[in-house]
Each structure stands twice: as C-alpha cells, then as structure tokens.
Design an enzyme around this catalytic site. Sequence first.
Site, PDB file in Angstrom:
ATOM      1  N   GLY A  27      19.140  39.760  40.279  1.00 37.57           N
ATOM      2  CA  GLY A  27      20.357  40.627  40.412  1.00 37.57           C
ATOM      3  C   GLY A  27      20.450  40.936  42.118  1.00 37.57           C
ATOM      4  O   GLY A  27      19.659  40.752  42.901  1.00 37.57           O
ATOM      5  N   ASN A  28      21.569  41.819  42.356  1.00 36.74           N
ATOM      6  CA  ASN A  28      21.851  42.340  43.558  1.00 36.74           C
ATOM      7  C   ASN A  28      23.149  43.293  43.299  1.00 36.74           C
ATOM      8  O   ASN A  28      23.958  43.074  42.431  1.00 36.74           O
ATOM      9  CB  ASN A  28      22.243  41.126  44.500  1.00 36.74           C
ATOM     10  N   SER A  44      17.949  38.228  49.926  1.00 35.52           N
ATOM     11  CA  SER A  44      17.739  37.214  48.908  1.00 35.52           C
ATOM     12  C   SER A  44      16.000  37.306  48.739  1.00 35.52           C
ATOM     13  O   SER A  44      15.420  37.271  49.507  1.00 35.52           O
ATOM     14  CB  SER A  44      18.044  35.992  49.180  1.00 35.52           C
ATOM     15  N   GLY A  45      15.666  37.432  47.457  1.00 34.56           N
ATOM     16  CA  GLY A  45      14.319  37.178  47.011  1.00 34.56           C
ATOM     17  C   GLY A  45      13.254  38.162  47.584  1.00 34.56           C
ATOM     18  O   GLY A  45      12.009  37.947  47.329  1.00 34.56           O
ATOM     19  N   SER A  73      21.643  37.864  49.879  1.00 30.20           N
ATOM     20  CA  SER A  73      21.504  37.503  48.507  1.00 30.20           C
ATOM     21  C   SER A  73      22.128  36.281  48.190  1.00 30.20           C
ATOM     22  O   SER A  73      23.339  35.703  48.769  1.00 30.20           O
ATOM     23  CB  SER A  73      22.419  38.434  47.480  1.00 30.20           C
ATOM     24  N   SER A  74      21.564  35.282  47.403  1.00 30.68           N
ATOM     25  CA  SER A  74      22.136  33.999  47.067  1.00 30.68           C
ATOM     26  C   SER A  74      23.609  34.073  46.356  1.00 30.68           C
ATOM     27  O   SER A  74      24.387  33.171  46.278  1.00 30.68           O
ATOM     28  CB  SER A  74      21.145  33.368  46.325  1.00 30.68           C
ATOM     29  N   ASP A  75      23.867  35.226  45.895  1.00 30.60           N
ATOM     30  CA  ASP A  75      25.116  35.442  45.324  1.00 30.60           C
ATOM     31  C   ASP A  75      26.265  35.988  46.138  1.00 30.60           C
ATOM     32  O   ASP A  75      27.522  36.422  45.675  1.00 30.60           O
ATOM     33  CB  ASP A  75      25.051  36.493  43.966  1.00 30.60           C
ATOM     34  N   HIS A  94      25.458  41.960  40.289  1.00 33.32           N
ATOM     35  CA  HIS A  94      25.126  40.910  39.302  1.00 33.32           C
ATOM     36  C   HIS A  94      23.765  41.107  38.892  1.00 33.32           C
ATOM     37  O   HIS A  94      22.709  41.702  39.771  1.00 33.32           O
ATOM     38  CB  HIS A  94      25.202  39.828  40.337  1.00 33.32           C
ATOM     39  N   HIS A  96      20.795  40.242  35.480  1.00 31.83           N
ATOM     40  CA  HIS A  96      20.433  39.296  34.362  1.00 31.83           C
ATOM     41  C   HIS A  96      19.812  40.111  33.287  1.00 31.83           C
ATOM     42  O   HIS A  96      18.892  39.744  32.417  1.00 31.83           O
ATOM     43  CB  HIS A  96      19.240  38.397  34.909  1.00 31.83           C
ATOM     44  N   ASP A 119      35.345  53.417  25.825  1.00 30.66           N
ATOM     45  CA  ASP A 119      35.427  54.637  26.793  1.00 30.66           C
ATOM     46  C   ASP A 119      35.481  53.926  28.226  1.00 30.66           C
ATOM     47  O   ASP A 119      35.999  54.818  28.981  1.00 30.66           O
ATOM     48  CB  ASP A 119      34.440  55.438  26.546  1.00 30.66           C
ATOM     49  N   HIS A 167      25.053  31.808  32.621  1.00 31.39           N
ATOM     50  CA  HIS A 167      24.183  32.706  34.091  1.00 31.39           C
ATOM     51  C   HIS A 167      24.315  34.002  33.393  1.00 31.39           C
ATOM     52  O   HIS A 167      23.078  34.574  33.181  1.00 31.39           O
ATOM     53  CB  HIS A 167      25.382  32.572  35.164  1.00 31.39           C
ATOM     54  N   TYR A 225      41.285  52.438  41.174  1.00 30.38           N
ATOM     55  CA  TYR A 225      40.232  52.811  42.172  1.00 30.38           C
ATOM     56  C   TYR A 225      40.874  53.078  43.431  1.00 30.38           C
ATOM     57  O   TYR A 225      41.830  52.493  43.836  1.00 30.38           O
ATOM     58  CB  TYR A 225      39.307  51.621  42.427  1.00 30.38           C
TER      59      TYR A 225
HETATM   60  O1  LIG Z   1      21.489  34.598  39.664  1.00 30.86           O
HETATM   61  C1  LIG Z   1      20.538  34.389  40.332  1.00 30.86           C
HETATM   62  C2  LIG Z   1      19.715  33.372  40.057  1.00 30.86           C
HETATM   63  O2  LIG Z   1      20.146  32.643  38.953  1.00 30.86           O
HETATM   64  C3  LIG Z   1      20.520  35.436  41.499  1.00 30.86           C
HETATM   65  O3  LIG Z   1      21.160  36.530  41.256  1.00 30.86           O
HETATM   66  C4  LIG Z   1      18.801  36.206  41.534  1.00 30.86           C
HETATM   67  O4  LIG Z   1      18.770  36.559  40.201  1.00 30.86           O
HETATM   68  C5  LIG Z   1      18.774  36.744  42.581  1.00 30.86           C
HETATM   69  O5  LIG Z   1      18.946  36.163  43.989  1.00 30.86           O
HETATM   70  P1  LIG Z   1      18.961  37.145  45.195  1.00 30.86           P
HETATM   71  O6  LIG Z   1      19.887  38.002  45.165  1.00 30.86           O
HETATM   72  O7  LIG Z   1      17.505  37.542  45.303  1.00 30.86           O
HETATM   73  O8  LIG Z   1      19.320  35.765  46.157  1.00 30.86           O
END
Ligand SMILES: O=C(CO)[C@@H](O)[C@H](O)COP(=O)(O)O
Length: 227
Positions: A27-28, A44-45, A73-75, A94, A96, A119, A167, A225
């Site tokens: 997540g991020n 990231s990570g 972040s990878s996202d 984002h 999981h 709501d 995802h 917003y």
């Molecule tokens: O969706 C994913 C991986 O499937 C990413 O959201 C990781 O869960 C978090 O990645 P980083 O934010 O640490 O790069």
Amino acid sequence: MLEELKKRVYEANMLLPKYGLVTFTWGNVSEIDRESGCFAIKPSGVEYELLKPEDMVIVDLNGKVVEGNYKPSSDTATHIELYRAFPTIGGVVHTHSSWATSWAQAGREIPCYGTTHADYLYGAIPCVRNLTEEELKDYERNTGILIAEEFMKNDYKAMPAVLCKNHGPFTWGKDGFEAVHNAVVLEEVAKMAARCELINSQVTPAPQELLDKHYYRKHGANAYYGQ
Ligand SMILES: O=C(CO)[C@@H](O)[C@H](O)COP(=O)(O)O
C-alpha cells in the site's frame, strides 16, 4: 511547504497499518500540492515501522523525483494518472486490504446493500478489468489510465473508490487523510457486502431512493472537493 506536506503524508501512511489495511510494505498514500504540482508519496519497500516524515519522496506530475533519498512507491505512476484525471482531488491511497482485494480478485463490483455504503459511496463500487498483455508493459501507468476511463462515465467525486481486477483498491479524496478515510470505509463495506451475500445469496441492492436519501443527506446535491 514541502516539509509540512511530507509530515502530512507520513501521518496518513501510518494510518494504513493502524486501521489494518496493509501488511509489511503493501500500500501507499500520496498527497498533492496543486500550486507546485508536486506530491509527496511513501517510499517504495520501506517497512512502516521504519518510516520517518523525511523519507517521503517528492515527485512532480511528470514522474520526476524532485526531492528524496528513496525510490518513490512502485504505484507512483498510477497516483499521477489519477491526479491528472481528477483535478479536484488532493490525495490518493492504494491498499491490499483483504476484503476489498478479495472483491478485486473476484473481478466483481461491490453492490450497495445498505446505508453504511450509501452514506459515503454513491452506488456500486466499480471493478475495472485487468490489463492486456500490451498494457502490462506499463502496468502502473495503464492502471491509472484504466481507472480514469472508468470514471469518464462515473462521478469520481461521488464514488471516491475503485477496485482493480486481480490487484486491489484505490481510493481518493480532498487530501491524503480523506483518501485514507475512504479506504477504511471501502474495506468495511466490502466486508459487510461479502457477509451479506453469504447470509443471503438472493440479496438485492438497496433501493435507489434509500441510496439517494442517505448519500445526499451527507453530501448535498453536488459533492465537490475544493469548491
Ligand atoms: O500493489 C503493490 C504490489 O502488488 C504495491 O502497492 C505494494 O503493495 C507496495 O509497493 P511500494 O509502495 O512499497 O512500492
């Protein structure tokens, strides 16, 4: 300004494990300063327990790292596409989170079965298709583009959440904290909806008039917003 933004984004990211929406480094959260066109995002990570405000990475809307000692972040490319497509949002999340991710893996939208959902989220929470082989070559960016396309026919202000098939969920709001709030609500209504279908496989969505009553009672006719 950047230090304050990093602090806010750090605090918003730390709410993800607090509310049980993530495990390990999943997540991020990001938040944008529309004036400068830069946003802060989780590195990231990096384990949440080790995160510090100064670790947040500052990125511009072209994806260039403006400031930071870590890789963003990878996202990040998905966050960028959402900031471009939804001009009045200020934060993106984002996760999981397991119930919402289960609906995403199942490739199903989450019907609105009750007022808790109504709501905050006006209608069924959409699930966008998974990416084609070609789109997978630029996975994160094309995930954001797919979400933006989905919301050409949906109102991103009245529905600040989406599931990405195979995802997981993305949410947004006027800032990082509101985007996290929407991620918590999403996870709760995802859990309730799954249990609802387990208890009664014939269950039907809440009537439109109840949805209207509850949504507009909280958000008024124009859920905006920044206006
Ligand atoms: O969706 C994913 C991986 O499937 C990413 O959201 C990781 O869960 C978090 O990645 P980083 O934010 O640490 O790069």
